[in-house]
Design an enzyme around this catalytic site. Structure first.
Site, PDB file in Angstrom:
ATOM      1  N   GLY A  15       0.828  -1.203   0.000  1.00 25.37           N
ATOM      2  CA  GLY A  15       0.000   0.000   0.000  1.00 25.37           C
ATOM      3  C   GLY A  15       0.862   1.252   0.000  1.00 25.37           C
ATOM      4  N   GLY A  50      -0.647   4.379   0.041  1.00 25.69           N
ATOM      5  CA  GLY A  50      -1.503   5.487   0.466  1.00 25.69           C
ATOM      6  C   GLY A  50      -0.907   6.152   1.702  1.00 25.69           C
ATOM      7  N   LYS A  53      -0.744  -1.285  -5.862  1.00 27.61           N
ATOM      8  CA  LYS A  53      -1.369  -1.649  -7.138  1.00 27.61           C
ATOM      9  C   LYS A  53      -1.636  -0.425  -8.005  1.00 27.61           C
ATOM     10  CE  LYS A  53      -6.169  -2.294  -5.461  1.00 27.61           C
ATOM     11  NZ  LYS A  53      -7.291  -3.236  -5.392  1.00 27.61           N
ATOM     12  N   SER A  75      -8.238  11.528  -2.171  1.00 30.88           N
ATOM     13  CA  SER A  75      -9.562  12.121  -2.388  1.00 30.88           C
ATOM     14  C   SER A  75     -10.189  12.659  -1.106  1.00 30.88           C
ATOM     15  CB  SER A  75     -10.493  11.100  -3.037  1.00 30.88           C
ATOM     16  OG  SER A  75     -10.525   9.947  -2.248  1.00 30.88           O
ATOM     17  N   PHE A 134     -16.566  19.690  12.625  1.00 33.86           N
ATOM     18  CA  PHE A 134     -16.844  18.436  11.922  1.00 33.86           C
ATOM     19  C   PHE A 134     -17.837  17.627  12.744  1.00 33.86           C
ATOM     20  CE2 PHE A 134     -15.066  15.740   8.456  1.00 33.86           C
ATOM     21  CZ  PHE A 134     -14.706  16.760   7.591  1.00 33.86           C
ATOM     22  N   ASP A 143      -8.377  -5.858  -0.521  1.00 32.33           N
ATOM     23  CA  ASP A 143      -7.479  -7.006  -0.753  1.00 32.33           C
ATOM     24  C   ASP A 143      -6.696  -7.414   0.497  1.00 32.33           C
ATOM     25  OD1 ASP A 143      -8.341  -6.039  -3.159  1.00 32.33           O
ATOM     26  OD2 ASP A 143      -6.367  -5.648  -3.979  1.00 32.33           O
ATOM     27  N   GLN A 173     -20.027   2.494   7.511  1.00 29.30           N
ATOM     28  CA  GLN A 173     -20.478   3.883   7.638  1.00 29.30           C
ATOM     29  C   GLN A 173     -21.063   4.430   6.341  1.00 29.30           C
ATOM     30  OE1 GLN A 173     -17.701   7.492   8.266  1.00 29.30           O
ATOM     31  NE2 GLN A 173     -18.898   7.314  10.130  1.00 29.30           N
ATOM     32  N   HIS A 182     -22.193   7.792   4.579  1.00 30.24           N
ATOM     33  CA  HIS A 182     -22.029   9.240   4.677  1.00 30.24           C
ATOM     34  C   HIS A 182     -23.333   9.849   4.179  1.00 30.24           C
ATOM     35  CE1 HIS A 182     -20.472  13.245   4.088  1.00 30.24           C
ATOM     36  NE2 HIS A 182     -19.292  12.892   4.565  1.00 30.24           N
ATOM     37  N   LEU A 241     -18.478  12.089  -3.145  1.00 29.17           N
ATOM     38  CA  LEU A 241     -18.720  12.672  -1.827  1.00 29.17           C
ATOM     39  C   LEU A 241     -18.806  14.189  -1.859  1.00 29.17           C
ATOM     40  CD1 LEU A 241     -18.656  12.050   1.322  1.00 29.17           C
ATOM     41  CD2 LEU A 241     -16.277  12.746   1.186  1.00 29.17           C
ATOM     42  N   GLU A 285     -18.174  16.642   4.418  1.00 29.89           N
ATOM     43  CA  GLU A 285     -18.834  17.123   5.625  1.00 29.89           C
ATOM     44  C   GLU A 285     -18.463  18.585   5.905  1.00 29.89           C
ATOM     45  OE1 GLU A 285     -19.416  14.110   8.508  1.00 29.89           O
ATOM     46  OE2 GLU A 285     -18.543  15.356  10.063  1.00 29.89           O
ATOM     47  N   ARG A 300     -22.651  10.743  11.658  1.00 31.17           N
ATOM     48  CA  ARG A 300     -23.052  10.331  10.309  1.00 31.17           C
ATOM     49  C   ARG A 300     -24.096   9.228  10.306  1.00 31.17           C
ATOM     50  NH1 ARG A 300     -17.107  10.403   7.437  1.00 31.17           N
ATOM     51  NH2 ARG A 300     -16.957  12.672   7.489  1.00 31.17           N
ATOM     52  N   HIS A 308     -19.332   4.796   2.776  1.00 29.82           N
ATOM     53  CA  HIS A 308     -18.181   5.683   2.775  1.00 29.82           C
ATOM     54  C   HIS A 308     -16.947   5.096   3.451  1.00 29.82           C
ATOM     55  CE1 HIS A 308     -15.953   9.352   2.743  1.00 29.82           C
ATOM     56  NE2 HIS A 308     -15.998   9.533   4.039  1.00 29.82           N
ATOM     57  N   ARG A 366     -17.298   5.817  13.059  1.00 27.22           N
ATOM     58  CA  ARG A 366     -16.130   6.708  13.051  1.00 27.22           C
ATOM     59  C   ARG A 366     -16.587   8.155  12.980  1.00 27.22           C
ATOM     60  NH1 ARG A 366     -12.905   9.304   8.448  1.00 27.22           N
ATOM     61  NH2 ARG A 366     -14.801   8.911   7.280  1.00 27.22           N
ATOM     62  N   LEU A 367     -15.920   9.027  13.684  1.00 28.57           N
ATOM     63  CA  LEU A 367     -16.177  10.447  13.503  1.00 28.57           C
ATOM     64  C   LEU A 367     -15.381  10.942  12.306  1.00 28.57           C
ATOM     65  CD1 LEU A 367     -16.221  12.013  17.068  1.00 28.57           C
ATOM     66  CD2 LEU A 367     -18.086  11.076  15.712  1.00 28.57           C
ATOM     67  N   SER A 400     -13.071  12.970   9.961  1.00 29.71           N
ATOM     68  CA  SER A 400     -11.771  13.609  10.171  1.00 29.71           C
ATOM     69  C   SER A 400     -10.899  12.893  11.200  1.00 29.71           C
ATOM     70  CB  SER A 400     -11.879  15.116  10.478  1.00 29.71           C
ATOM     71  OG  SER A 400     -12.279  15.380  11.799  1.00 29.71           O
ATOM     72  N   ASN A 401     -11.335  11.739  11.684  1.00 33.12           N
ATOM     73  CA  ASN A 401     -10.470  10.955  12.575  1.00 33.12           C
ATOM     74  C   ASN A 401      -9.595   9.966  11.799  1.00 33.12           C
ATOM     75  OD1 ASN A 401     -10.729  11.911  15.149  1.00 33.12           O
ATOM     76  ND2 ASN A 401     -12.104  10.314  15.885  1.00 33.12           N
TER      77      ASN A 401
HETATM   78  C1  FAD Z   1     -13.991  10.530  -0.833  1.00 33.57           C
HETATM   79  C2  FAD Z   1     -13.395  10.341   0.522  1.00 33.57           C
HETATM   80  C3  FAD Z   1     -13.183  11.428   1.353  1.00 33.57           C
HETATM   81  C4  FAD Z   1     -12.648  11.241   2.619  1.00 33.57           C
HETATM   82  N1  FAD Z   1     -12.456  12.340   3.425  1.00 33.57           N
HETATM   83  C5  FAD Z   1     -11.881  12.180   4.631  1.00 33.57           C
HETATM   84  C6  FAD Z   1     -11.607  13.314   5.455  1.00 33.57           C
HETATM   85  O1  FAD Z   1     -11.860  14.457   5.090  1.00 33.57           O
HETATM   86  N2  FAD Z   1     -11.055  13.086   6.666  1.00 33.57           N
HETATM   87  C7  FAD Z   1     -10.738  11.844   7.117  1.00 33.57           C
HETATM   88  O2  FAD Z   1     -10.210  11.705   8.219  1.00 33.57           O
HETATM   89  N3  FAD Z   1     -10.975  10.749   6.334  1.00 33.57           N
HETATM   90  C8  FAD Z   1     -11.527  10.893   5.109  1.00 33.57           C
HETATM   91  N4  FAD Z   1     -11.756   9.790   4.336  1.00 33.57           N
HETATM   92  C9  FAD Z   1     -11.267   8.480   4.784  1.00 33.57           C
HETATM   93  C10 FAD Z   1      -9.758   8.395   4.561  1.00 33.57           C
HETATM   94  O3  FAD Z   1      -9.390   9.159   3.448  1.00 33.57           O
HETATM   95  C11 FAD Z   1      -9.294   6.966   4.342  1.00 33.57           C
HETATM   96  O4  FAD Z   1      -9.762   6.144   5.369  1.00 33.57           O
HETATM   97  C12 FAD Z   1      -7.766   6.884   4.315  1.00 33.57           C
HETATM   98  O5  FAD Z   1      -7.230   7.842   3.429  1.00 33.57           O
HETATM   99  C13 FAD Z   1      -7.282   5.509   3.951  1.00 33.57           C
HETATM  100  O6  FAD Z   1      -5.881   5.548   3.838  1.00 33.57           O
HETATM  101  P1  FAD Z   1      -5.039   4.218   3.701  1.00 33.57           P
HETATM  102  O7  FAD Z   1      -3.609   4.611   3.583  1.00 33.57           O
HETATM  103  O8  FAD Z   1      -5.434   3.275   4.754  1.00 33.57           O
HETATM  104  O9  FAD Z   1      -5.526   3.578   2.311  1.00 33.57           O
HETATM  105  P2  FAD Z   1      -5.548   4.157   0.823  1.00 33.57           P
HETATM  106  O10 FAD Z   1      -5.180   5.576   0.722  1.00 33.57           O
HETATM  107  O11 FAD Z   1      -6.838   3.711   0.251  1.00 33.57           O
HETATM  108  O12 FAD Z   1      -4.366   3.356   0.140  1.00 33.57           O
HETATM  109  C14 FAD Z   1      -4.429   1.960  -0.094  1.00 33.57           C
HETATM  110  C15 FAD Z   1      -3.173   1.525  -0.822  1.00 33.57           C
HETATM  111  O13 FAD Z   1      -3.156   0.110  -0.875  1.00 33.57           O
HETATM  112  C16 FAD Z   1      -2.761  -0.306  -2.156  1.00 33.57           C
HETATM  113  N5  FAD Z   1      -3.309  -1.652  -2.388  1.00 33.57           N
HETATM  114  C17 FAD Z   1      -4.546  -2.108  -2.110  1.00 33.57           C
HETATM  115  N6  FAD Z   1      -4.651  -3.403  -2.453  1.00 33.57           N
HETATM  116  C18 FAD Z   1      -3.441  -3.763  -2.953  1.00 33.57           C
HETATM  117  C19 FAD Z   1      -2.917  -4.967  -3.483  1.00 33.57           C
HETATM  118  N7  FAD Z   1      -3.645  -6.074  -3.594  1.00 33.57           N
HETATM  119  N8  FAD Z   1      -1.629  -4.966  -3.902  1.00 33.57           N
HETATM  120  C20 FAD Z   1      -0.862  -3.853  -3.845  1.00 33.57           C
HETATM  121  N9  FAD Z   1      -1.313  -2.685  -3.351  1.00 33.57           N
HETATM  122  C21 FAD Z   1      -2.578  -2.652  -2.909  1.00 33.57           C
HETATM  123  C22 FAD Z   1      -3.299   0.756  -3.087  1.00 33.57           C
HETATM  124  O14 FAD Z   1      -2.562   0.781  -4.285  1.00 33.57           O
HETATM  125  C23 FAD Z   1      -3.087   2.022  -2.252  1.00 33.57           C
HETATM  126  O15 FAD Z   1      -1.789   2.533  -2.460  1.00 33.57           O
HETATM  127  C24 FAD Z   1     -12.304   9.948   3.066  1.00 33.57           C
HETATM  128  C25 FAD Z   1     -12.507   8.860   2.236  1.00 33.57           C
HETATM  129  C26 FAD Z   1     -13.072   9.055   0.987  1.00 33.57           C
HETATM  130  C27 FAD Z   1     -13.328   7.839   0.149  1.00 33.57           C
END
Ligand code: FAD
Length: 596
Positions: A13, A15, A39, A49, A118, A213, A232, A234, A244, A247, A292, A360, A395-396, A398-399
């Site tokens: 991952g 992210g 991926k 996003s 929020f 995954d 959750q 939204h 989305l 909020e 929410r 969401h 979940r609240l 922005s947490n």
């Molecule tokens: C539209 C939207 C708005 C949001 N707004 C907010 C907000 O304002 N405040 C807040 O606190 N939260 C918000 N959230 C929630 C928050 O953004 C997410 O919970 C958080 O960003 C998730 O981060 P992460 O690093 O866990 O996963 P992600 O950012 O989803 O990253 C997942 C990573 O895993 C990799 N991956 C997945 N499966 C595989 C695989 N099989 N093999 C290799 N790589 C893989 C992907 O390539 C990616 O790089 C929002 C969510 C959405 C959808």
């Protein structure tokens, strides 16, 4: 034979959580090398996003105690209180650290970091970078990670299996999307940061890659999935696309009205609203900023009463931000205007925005402890794919951005310690497992004997989830979903791919994802069936009240050859005994005493 590469630590991952973990490893032990498998190109991860912001106590008048209490109450007492305490304490430090790495947090006129209200937060504490917070956070983390030569990236590689030998997780098998090559990527520790799984539902804000995954991989390796029943919704997604509307639109003062122009939330119990006229007041909180889950449930009631607009893309209500004025909208929530114009063809400066509840965020995930370790030695998890748990039954907003920073960093440090203490074990056995996985992927790709298309199985899975375990559930709807999923599992066995090519075979990755989605969905439905109460986002019409006697407990779903086995574990309660879920009032009193 699958090629093998070795690292000290493998992170799945790219992210927010994955990048934060990688930086933590690099900072803690610069001699360790990290392989980061994603991926998609890291900047395309879903974190990008996130719009609204990230909560962290920073302003006078706020306190760690208040953030902890808001989070616990918002979770309907299902969060582990030791985890919440650790999270709330470390969040401000992490957000400040991002600032030092270059994150352009929005500012007050005096230059201090700006915060916005929020949902479910009794006071303003959400840091933001206009309404592209996730983009700026991810960019900051990504550019910081580039400083470290010992982080090797595997962009556009798909991890399909964990390698487990001697009772320890020691790497993954991954498929390079560009070439179709399958490789064993070994590590003394593995961190899963694969994000959420909203895509098991048909209507979601989640990007197409959010198929869960990592949960599937851990589950198959024997790790339990925790609190999966909590999904959750939204309250404000755009009809049709599910995009989305943050909020922050309500945080800045937007209101929800039904088709009669009635601000309907006033008929529901959402805690005491406190509208001080000026959204910048630290105590400003309207009923639109209720939790929410409650707002989404209120929508369903309005729908039953015939008070919503009906349309081919589904029922909707109006989110009205016109009274904020063009200047504020363009300054504070410009992306909301852009999205509304592009996707529903209206300008929110002049017209209300149609919105409806949309899946969401997933509170559940891979069971971890406070150090992000799972029950499988050498395997860690952080971010949305993990369940520590700080989010409990709801979940609240922005947490979760600060959560991925706090626990991403903890996972990185924990995995680094583990990797230093544990040498690699028998490589031959790991190589053999990689070969078995390579053969499985080859079979998937070659498979043309069956008749079932993955797109139709996926659509049927999503439909079963929506009708069986949406905002309201009953034993009957959940059983129907469980039966559908069992049938879909059978149908999946006779799936057929038309694309047998090696390069960017999206049908193949779609099949690998769907295989795991079916498992995750099953864990969710069975966890929901066993929870005979209503709590937070899990609302059972046949068990309408919260039952602390029986269910002040986490659900743990274990994979078996048959249906998942569900066990329960006590919630950690430290200083905040379960109470009715009122938010805000106690905090107001506290804040008033402090003279704010
Ligand atoms: C539209 C939207 C708005 C949001 N707004 C907010 C907000 O304002 N405040 C807040 O606190 N939260 C918000 N959230 C929630 C928050 O953004 C997410 O919970 C958080 O960003 C998730 O981060 P992460 O690093 O866990 O996963 P992600 O950012 O989803 O990253 C997942 C990573 O895993 C990799 N991956 C997945 N499966 C595989 C695989 N099989 N093999 C290799 N790589 C893989 C992907 O390539 C990616 O790089 C929002 C969510 C959405 C959808």
């Amino acid at each position: 034979m699958a090629e093998i590469t070795q690292h000290d630590i493998v992170i799945i991952g790219g992210g927010g959580a994955g990048l934060r973990a990688a930086i933590a490893v690099a900072e803690t032990y610069p001699d360790l090398d990290v392989g980061m498998v994603s991926k998609v190109y890291p900047m395309r991860s879903h974190t990008v996003s996130a719009e609204g912001g990230a909560a962290g106590v920073i302003k006078p008048g706020d306190s760690l105690e208040d953030h902890i209490r808001d989070t616990i109450s918002g979770s309907d007492w299902l969060a582990d209180q030791d985890a919440v305490e650790a999270f709330v304490r470390e969040a401000p430090r992490e957000l400040t650290q991002l600032e030092h790495w270059g994150c352009p947090w929005s500012r007050e006129p005096d230059g201090s970091v700006a915060v916005r209200p929020f949902g479910g937060m009794g006071i303003q504490r959400t840091w933001f970078a206009a309404d592209k917070t996730g983009f700026h956070m991810l960019h900051t983390l990504f550019q910081t990670s580039l400083k470290y030569a010992r982080i090797t990236r595997y962009d556009e590689w798909f991890a399909s299996r964990l390698l487990v030998e001697d009772g320890r997780c020691q790497g993954v098998v991954a498929l390079e999307l560009r070439t179709g090559e399958v490789r064993g990527i070994l590590g003394k520790a593995v961190i899963l940061c694969t994000g959420g799984f909203g895509r098991i539902f048909p209507f979601t804000t989640n990007a197409a890659i959010k198929t869960g995954d990592g949960l599937g991989l851990a589950y198959r390796a024997g790790v339990p999935l925790k609190d999966m029943e909590f999904v959750q919704y939204h309250p404000t997604g755009l009809p049709g696309t599910g995009i989305l509307i943050t909020e922050a639109a309500r945080g800045e003062g937007g209101i929800l009205v039904n088709k009669h122009g009635d601000r309907y939330l006033r008929h529901y119990d959402l805690g005491e609203p406190l509208d001080l006229g000026d959204p910048r007041h630290p105590l400003f909180r309207t009923m639109e900023l209720g939790p929410r889950d409650r707002l989404s449930q209120a929508f369903v009631h309005e729908q039953e009463l015939g008070n919503v607009f009906e349309a081919p893309d589904g029922a909707y209500v109006h989110l009205d931000i016109r009274h904020l004025g063009e200047k504020t909208i363009d300054q504070k929530i410009p992306f909301v205007r852009e999205l509304a114009k592009n996707y529903v063809g209206i300008d929110p400066v002049h017209q209300p925005i149609p919105v409806r509840p949309v899946v969401h965020y997933m509170m559940g995930g891979i069971d971890t402890d406070l150090e992000a370790a799972t029950s499988l030695p050498g395997l860690f998890a952080a971010g949305e794919c993990a369940c520590v748990s700080i989010n409990g039954a709801n979940r609240l907003g922005s947490n979760s951005l600060p959560e991925l920073l706090v626990f991403g960093a903890r996972a990185g440090r924990g995995a680094a310690e583990w990797a230093r203490e544990h040498p690699e074990s028998s490589r031959a056995a790991l190589e053999q497992q990689a070969d078995v996985e390579e053969a499985r992927i080859r079979d998937f790709r070659g498979g043309d004997g069956g008749t079932e298309r993955i797109a139709s199985i996926r659509a049927d899975l999503q439909a079963a989830m929506e009708s069986g375990c949406g905002i309201y559930r009953t034993e009957a709807t959940l059983r129907a979903a469980a039966e559908s999923i069992a049938e879909l599992r059978e149908r999946f066995r006779s799936m057929r791919l038309d694309d047998h090519s090696l390069a960017f075979n999206t049908e193949l990755t779609g099949a690998l994802e769907l295989d795991l989605m079916i498992e995750i969905a099953e864990a969710l439905v069975h966890s929901a069936l066993q929870r005979e109460e209503s709590r937070g986002s899990h609302q059972r019409l046949d068990f309408p009240t919260r039952d602390d006697e029986r269910f002040l407990k986490h659900s743990l779903a274990y994979r078996t050859e048959g249906v998942p086995r569900i066990e329960h574990r006590d919630v950690v309660i430290t200083r905040w005994p379960p109470a009715e879920r009122v938010y805000g009032r106690a905090h107001e009193a506290g804040a008033a005493e402090r003279g704010t």
